[in-house]
Each structure stands twice: as structure tokens, then as C-alpha cells.
Design a protein around this motif. Structure first.
Motif, short mmCIF file in Angstrom:
data_model
loop_
_atom_site.label_atom_id
_atom_site.label_comp_id
_atom_site.label_asym_id
_atom_site.label_seq_id
_atom_site.Cartn_x
_atom_site.Cartn_y
_atom_site.Cartn_z
N THR A 184 0.75 -1.40 -0.10
CA THR A 184 0.22 0.35 0.18
C THR A 184 0.56 1.97 0.05
O THR A 184 0.41 2.14 -0.39
CB THR A 184 -1.28 0.01 0.84
N ILE A 185 2.01 1.49 1.26
CA ILE A 185 2.52 2.51 0.77
C ILE A 185 3.13 2.91 -0.46
O ILE A 185 3.31 3.90 -0.78
CB ILE A 185 4.02 2.08 1.98
N LYS A 186 4.02 1.77 -0.80
CA LYS A 186 4.89 2.47 -2.49
C LYS A 186 3.83 2.00 -3.51
O LYS A 186 4.43 3.67 -4.48
CB LYS A 186 5.46 0.50 -3.18
N LYS A 187 2.72 1.64 -3.25
CA LYS A 187 1.89 2.22 -3.99
C LYS A 187 0.97 3.62 -4.03
O LYS A 187 0.99 4.09 -5.36
CB LYS A 187 0.14 1.70 -3.81
N MET A 188 1.19 3.84 -2.95
CA MET A 188 1.04 5.19 -2.64
C MET A 188 1.89 6.76 -3.02
O MET A 188 1.91 7.40 -3.65
CB MET A 188 0.48 5.62 -0.94
N LEU A 189 3.25 5.87 -3.42
CA LEU A 189 3.83 6.50 -3.59
C LEU A 189 5.08 6.96 -4.86
O LEU A 189 5.24 8.11 -5.51
CB LEU A 189 6.22 6.40 -2.81
N THR A 190 4.43 5.82 -5.93
CA THR A 190 4.13 6.06 -6.73
C THR A 190 2.98 6.54 -7.72
O THR A 190 3.54 7.20 -8.63
CB THR A 190 4.07 4.46 -7.15
N GLU A 191 1.60 5.95 -7.12
CA GLU A 191 0.67 6.78 -7.49
C GLU A 191 0.10 8.35 -7.25
O GLU A 191 0.16 9.24 -8.27
CB GLU A 191 -0.53 6.11 -7.48
N GLN A 192 0.26 8.48 -6.06
CA GLN A 192 -0.02 9.68 -5.92
C GLN A 192 1.43 10.55 -5.93
O GLN A 192 0.76 12.02 -5.77
CB GLN A 192 0.28 9.55 -3.92
N TYR A 193 2.26 9.92 -5.81
CA TYR A 193 3.73 10.99 -5.44
C TYR A 193 4.42 11.11 -6.98
O TYR A 193 5.10 11.92 -7.01
CB TYR A 193 4.65 10.77 -4.30
N GLY A 194 4.55 10.30 -7.33
CA GLY A 194 4.54 9.92 -8.91
C GLY A 194 6.44 9.64 -8.45
O GLY A 194 6.93 9.92 -9.56
N LEU A 195 6.58 8.46 -7.43
CA LEU A 195 7.95 8.47 -7.48
C LEU A 195 8.29 6.98 -7.67
O LEU A 195 7.45 6.02 -8.24
CB LEU A 195 8.14 8.61 -5.75
N LYS A 196 9.26 6.56 -7.41
CA LYS A 196 9.57 5.07 -8.39
C LYS A 196 10.86 4.76 -7.34
O LYS A 196 11.45 5.47 -7.18
CB LYS A 196 10.36 4.96 -9.21
N GLU A 197 11.34 3.54 -6.82
CA GLU A 197 12.83 3.43 -6.09
C GLU A 197 13.88 3.55 -6.85
O GLU A 197 14.08 3.50 -7.92
CB GLU A 197 12.26 1.77 -6.41
N GLU A 198 14.37 4.09 -5.85
CA GLU A 198 16.18 4.57 -6.29
C GLU A 198 16.74 4.37 -5.94
O GLU A 198 17.42 4.37 -5.01
CB GLU A 198 16.08 6.02 -6.08
N PRO A 199 17.54 3.55 -7.16
CA PRO A 199 18.67 2.04 -6.34
C PRO A 199 20.44 3.03 -5.50
O PRO A 199 20.24 2.18 -4.09
CB PRO A 199 18.64 1.30 -7.47
#
Length: 170
Positions: free
Chosen positions: A105-120
Motif C-alpha cells: 500500500t505504501i509503495k502504491k501511494m508513493l508511485t501513484e500519488q507522488y509519481g515516485l519510483k524506487e531509486e537504487p
């Protein structure tokens, strides 16, 4: 006094400022949310006047209640410190809505609400900050350093005391 600050990727204000305020924090920590809000209100004028450099170090501390803060940190692009500051401000303000959800749910929030992706690259930065925390014997968050003098929030420093400590150094 520290002149060169380690792990200053999230740095706000002039590196030449006479006062360095470093904070080790975690997005899932309620005390960190309070400190962040206090510091946001207290430090802005000092930063703008070139008197304070404010350095935020997200401590990916391996403690169960902080793991979702670590997860959120993995989505921050440290090449954009101003954007991260605004994101932290919003995530701290909404902490009660997300910090006890599940990781998907947190990953989904960060990607969908904030347009973020994991940053290696952020994982490497996080490891460097953990190593610094161990080296400096940081046990709790938030841990605040003002020109290398450590304070624990909320026990030893609040918004008024933060201002008083800065004024002492200036």
C-alpha cells in the motif's frame, strides 16, 4: 566545529553558514514528525540569512516501527533535495494515514500519488548514513547535532531550545 558535513545530500542553506544543524530522522517516527515541523518553522529565516545550514539524514534504522520510513526513503531521488524536503513535509503531516499500512500500500501511494519510483542510489546513501550513525553513536531518532553537539528530541531540545542554541552559537 564541523566545516565539512558528511552525507549532506539533503542540505538546505549555505555550506559556509556558521551553524550546522544536522538531524538523523526517520519518516515513520512520530517524534521526528514533530521535530521536522518545529525545525521547518524555526530554521527557515536562519537558512535564508545564511546563518544556518540544515542537513537532514534519513536514518534507515533497523527497527520494526521505522521500517516503513525506510521503505519511503528508498523512493527519494537525492539529486532533488528541494523536492524531497517538500515530500518529507507532506509525508510527516500525513504520517498517521500511512505509516502503519502494509508495504504494498505504501509503495502504491508513493508511485501513484507522488509519481515516485524506487531509486537504487538511495540505498547506497542510506547505508552511508547508517554507517555515520553508528560512528557517531546515534541510538535514537531524532538525534540533533548543532555544530557537533548532540541533543535528543523531545527530552533535550524543542523549537524554543533549538532557536536558543542557534542564537548562542551566533
Amino acid at each position: 566545529m564541523t566545516t565539512d558535513v558528511k552525507n549532506a545530500q539533503l542540505s538546505y542553506g549555505s555550506p559556509d553558514a556558521p551553524v550546522k544543524v544536522e538531524v538523523f530522522l526517520n519518516l515513520a517516527c512520530p517524534y521526528c514528525a514533530t521535530f521536522f515541523e518545529n525545525a521547518d518553522q524555526t530554521l527557515q529565516s536562519y537558512i535564508q540569512e545564511g546563518k544556518v545550514q540544515y542537513i537532514i539524514k534519513h536514518f534507515d534504522k533497523p527497527r520494526e516501527m521505522l521500517l516503513y520510513g525506510t521503505l519511503a526513503n528508498c523512493f527519494f531521488d537525492y539529486k532533488e533535495p528541494e523536492k524531497i524536503y517538500d515530500l518529507m513535509k507532506e509525508l510527516f503531516a500525513k504520517q498517521s494515514e500511512w505509516h502503519e499500512k502494509d508495504s504494498d500500500t505504501i509503495k502504491k501511494m508513493l508511485t501513484e500519488q507522488y509519481g515516485l519510483k524506487e531509486e537504487p542510489e538511495t540505498i547506497d546513501i542510506g547505508l552511508q548514513i547508517v554507517a555515520e550513525a553508528v560512528e557517531r553513536n546515534v541510538k535514537m531518532v531524532p538525534a540533533v547535532f548543532i555544530n557537533d553537539q548532540e541533543f535528543q528530541f523531545p527530552v533535550e531540545i524543542d523549537a524554543q531550545q533549538l532557536k536558543e542554541e542557534i542564537e548562542k552559537v551566533l
